[in-house]
Design a protein around this motif. Structure first.
Motif, PDB file in Angstrom:
ATOM      1  N   LYS A   1       0.846  -1.185  -0.127  1.00 48.03           N
ATOM      2  CA  LYS A   1       0.078   0.037   0.039  1.00 48.03           C
ATOM      3  C   LYS A   1       1.006   1.086   0.021  1.00 48.03           C
ATOM      4  O   LYS A   1       2.015   1.330   0.726  1.00 48.03           O
ATOM      5  CB  LYS A   1      -0.853   0.020   1.307  1.00 48.03           C
ATOM      6  CG  LYS A   1      -1.929  -1.202   1.085  1.00 48.03           C
ATOM      7  CD  LYS A   1      -2.747  -1.176   2.658  1.00 48.03           C
ATOM      8  CE  LYS A   1      -3.716  -2.401   2.512  1.00 48.03           C
ATOM      9  NZ  LYS A   1      -4.409  -2.249   3.976  1.00 48.03           N
TER      10      LYS A   1
ATOM     11  N   LYS B   1       1.155   5.308   0.970  1.00 47.90           N
ATOM     12  CA  LYS B   1       0.571   6.457   1.204  1.00 47.90           C
ATOM     13  C   LYS B   1       0.495   7.504   0.132  1.00 47.90           C
ATOM     14  O   LYS B   1       1.305   7.558  -0.904  1.00 47.90           O
ATOM     15  CB  LYS B   1       1.505   7.096   2.448  1.00 47.90           C
ATOM     16  CG  LYS B   1       1.662   6.316   3.690  1.00 47.90           C
ATOM     17  CD  LYS B   1       0.566   6.204   4.375  1.00 47.90           C
ATOM     18  CE  LYS B   1       0.380   5.223   5.649  1.00 47.90           C
ATOM     19  NZ  LYS B   1      -0.718   4.962   6.487  1.00 47.90           N
ATOM     20  N   PRO B   2      -0.605   8.388   0.043  1.00 45.64           N
ATOM     21  CA  PRO B   2      -0.905   9.292  -1.040  1.00 45.64           C
ATOM     22  C   PRO B   2       0.612  10.017  -1.186  1.00 45.64           C
ATOM     23  O   PRO B   2       1.215  10.720  -0.306  1.00 45.64           O
ATOM     24  CB  PRO B   2      -1.835  10.248  -0.417  1.00 45.64           C
ATOM     25  CG  PRO B   2      -2.502   9.299   0.487  1.00 45.64           C
ATOM     26  CD  PRO B   2      -1.679   8.588   1.228  1.00 45.64           C
TER      27      PRO B   2
ATOM     28  N   ARG C   1       2.619  13.289  -2.440  1.00 50.82           N
ATOM     29  CA  ARG C   1       2.497  14.600  -2.502  1.00 50.82           C
ATOM     30  C   ARG C   1       3.876  15.486  -2.686  1.00 50.82           C
ATOM     31  O   ARG C   1       4.761  14.619  -2.265  1.00 50.82           O
ATOM     32  CB  ARG C   1       1.792  15.090  -1.342  1.00 50.82           C
ATOM     33  CG  ARG C   1       2.563  14.961  -0.108  1.00 50.82           C
ATOM     34  CD  ARG C   1       1.873  15.377   1.128  1.00 50.82           C
ATOM     35  NE  ARG C   1       2.567  15.525   2.315  1.00 50.82           N
ATOM     36  CZ  ARG C   1       3.118  14.082   3.239  1.00 50.82           C
ATOM     37  NH1 ARG C   1       2.486  13.090   2.609  1.00 50.82           N
ATOM     38  NH2 ARG C   1       3.837  14.316   4.082  1.00 50.82           N
TER      39      ARG C   1
ATOM     40  N   LYS D   1      -5.785  20.125   1.148  1.00 55.97           N
ATOM     41  CA  LYS D   1      -6.775  18.872   0.696  1.00 55.97           C
ATOM     42  C   LYS D   1      -8.021  19.179   1.309  1.00 55.97           C
ATOM     43  O   LYS D   1      -9.141  18.600   1.013  1.00 55.97           O
ATOM     44  CB  LYS D   1      -6.066  17.657   0.755  1.00 55.97           C
ATOM     45  CG  LYS D   1      -5.038  17.186  -0.086  1.00 55.97           C
ATOM     46  CD  LYS D   1      -4.375  15.891   0.479  1.00 55.97           C
ATOM     47  CE  LYS D   1      -3.470  15.628  -0.600  1.00 55.97           C
ATOM     48  NZ  LYS D   1      -2.953  14.020  -0.409  1.00 55.97           N
TER      49      LYS D   1
ATOM     50  N   GLY E   1       4.786  10.866   0.991  1.00 52.36           N
ATOM     51  CA  GLY E   1       4.042   9.747   0.806  1.00 52.36           C
ATOM     52  C   GLY E   1       5.039   8.793   0.345  1.00 52.36           C
ATOM     53  O   GLY E   1       6.097   8.727   0.198  1.00 52.36           O
TER      54      GLY E   1
ATOM     55  N   SER F   1       4.096   2.412   2.541  1.00 54.63           N
ATOM     56  CA  SER F   1       4.018   2.501   4.155  1.00 54.63           C
ATOM     57  C   SER F   1       4.964   1.802   4.760  1.00 54.63           C
ATOM     58  O   SER F   1       5.486   0.783   4.682  1.00 54.63           O
ATOM     59  CB  SER F   1       2.535   1.830   4.229  1.00 54.63           C
ATOM     60  OG  SER F   1       2.264   2.013   5.890  1.00 54.63           O
TER      61      SER F   1
ATOM     62  N   ASP G   1       7.730   5.868   2.705  1.00 53.30           N
ATOM     63  CA  ASP G   1       7.043   7.265   3.000  1.00 53.30           C
ATOM     64  C   ASP G   1       7.931   7.834   4.253  1.00 53.30           C
ATOM     65  O   ASP G   1       8.539   7.245   5.060  1.00 53.30           O
ATOM     66  CB  ASP G   1       5.636   6.654   3.788  1.00 53.30           C
ATOM     67  CG  ASP G   1       4.941   7.559   4.189  1.00 53.30           C
ATOM     68  OD1 ASP G   1       4.954   8.931   3.788  1.00 53.30           O
ATOM     69  OD2 ASP G   1       4.031   7.727   5.177  1.00 53.30           O
TER      70      ASP G   1
END
Length: 424
Positions: A196, A198-199, A201, A270, A370, A373, A398
């Motif tokens: 996964k 993390k978003p 940015r 955001k 990000g 993870s 991240d």
């Protein structure tokens, strides 16, 4: 060329990848270093405005603090290969370093290319096999090892080679400065293995502002100021910088204070379309002292226009815009200034207003926030908790820190630990 099996394949020859290959080699394994560019460390040339802020002399606790919620995850890496270890490494490889303000460490000759040169020397001394101009397009699990697919330029000596490795270290960087090869390939590979993200940015990135007059101030640097962001939609209702430097651009604001807080601000954006920001132009003086100074100067130079008096307090380019923002008549004599007008000037000096509406694209950030993870990575070895044999190092993980050498140290430290972990 026939297929070849290596103990460890390191994908990406930035600071993390180079150190991972060096560390793995020094633990008596046979690594191969794979790089999509024609040389190692391409992004290093851009760091520190071409000088390369290698690391910082700060304590371990400070390093952990700088990385916020990800700090504790990095404790083992920073302990295994500390800032002192990194400085000693470069010294042994012919690079003299010096400490500057705030503990920042640079090459003595202030040239980033010498950092790359030292890394090349360390790789060449160890005769570490390196493939250039090879873009990894996929990695497959094959039995107890991995098969690495990629594109290579025609005529290159590794054309047609299928690379197999017992273990793989992903040190492909983030998505900042894509022309250096950081195009997010490592994130896609991590996803294929079930990780996964993390978003993503931008980190250490300039911010856009609503006010069109910033164009008139492009290139102007304000030193010894403080910035306050009001962020009602975030956990912190107010984010306040230390005293430092802000720079105006044609689209907004940049400079160390802005860049260091930009990661938090992009998260807040955001939740809010606009974020009010105020620059304290005189952080060393409170409102009373500022008012007393204005009274004195308006009395001593009462015949001068307020606009000219402001030029003695502020950079000339800012003075006229400041008068307009403060709502005062710059053509009025200082001796004619009222108490209310002084109050307007003081308020603008202590809280010069702007409105942040966004940040530049992720490609324009110095680092990528990000990524993979840390919940899915073993902090003691940098090995994937999902797919044994896959390791992570550097910006693909991240977590980011402010400027000052902390992010490069993270790359070198996680690279070292990944190389060590994969060699076991």
């Amino acid at each position: 060329m026939k297929d070849k099996l290596f103990d460890i394949a390191v994908i990406g020859a930035g600071p993390a990848g180079c150190m991972a290959a060096i560390s793995a080699h020094d633990k008596n394994t046979t690594p191969i270093l794979i790089e999509r560019n024609s040389s190692v460390g391409k992004k290093i040339y851009l760091t520190g405005k071409g000088r390369c802020n290698i690391t910082n002399t700060a304590s371990l606790d400070t390093f952990i603090e700088k990385f916020g919620t990800q700090g504790n995850f990095l404790r083992a890496a920073f302990t295994a290969f500390s800032n002192r270890d990194l400085m000693n490494f470069f010294t042994k490889n012919g690079l003299e370093v010096v400490e500057e303000r705030q503990g920042r460490v640079f090459p003595k000759e202030q040239k980033a290319r010498l950092v790359v040169q030292a890394l090349k020397k360390a790789l060449e001394d160890r005769k570490i096999d390196t493939i250039f101009d090879f873009r990894v397009t996929g990695i497959e699990k094959k039995g107890e090892g991995f098969s690495i697919k990629g594109k290579v330029k025609k005529g290159q000596r590794y054309e047609g080679l299928i690379i197999s490795a017992k273990k793989v270290i992903l040190s492909t960087g983030g998505m900042s400065f894509k022309h250096t090869g950081s195009t997010g390939d490592g994130f896609q590979i991590a996803r294929t293995f079930g990780h996964k993200l993390k978003p993503l940015r931008p980190g250490l990135v300039p911010l856009r502002t609503k006010e069109p007059w910033v164009r008139q101030l492009q290139g102007l640097a304000l030193k010894n100021v403080r910035v306050t962001f009001f962020t009602p939609g975030c956990k912190q209702k107010k984010i306040v910088s230390p005293i430092g430097e802000v720079m105006f651009t044609h689209f907004g604001i940049s400079g160390p204070l802005v860049l260091d807080l930009s990661g938090e601000i992009t998260l807040c954006l955001k939740r809010a379309k606009e974020i009010p920001v105020f620059i304290d132009l005189k952080p060393g003086l409170d409102r009373e002292k500022l008012d007393a100074r204005l009274i004195r100067e308006f009395k001593e130079s009462g015949g001068k226009e307020i606009g000219n008096l402001l030029k003695e307090l502020l950079p000339i380019r800012l003075a006229s815009i400041f008068a307009r923002i403060a709502g005062i008549n710059p053509g009025k004599r200082g001796s004619e200034a009222s108490k209310r007008e002084r109050a307007l000037i003081v308020s603008a000096l202590k809280a010069f207003p702007l409105t942040v509406t966004g940040a530049l694209a992720i490609n324009r950030g110095m680092v990528t926030g990000g990524g993979v993870s840390t919940d899915e990575i073993d902090s003691k070895t940098m090995e994937s908790k999902i797919v044994p044999g896959i390791y992570f190092a550097g910006e693909v993980i991240d977590g980011t820190a402010p400027s000052g050498g902390y992010n490069l140290q993270q790359a070198f430290s996680t690279g070292y630990l990944a190389g060590e972990g994969a060699a076991i």
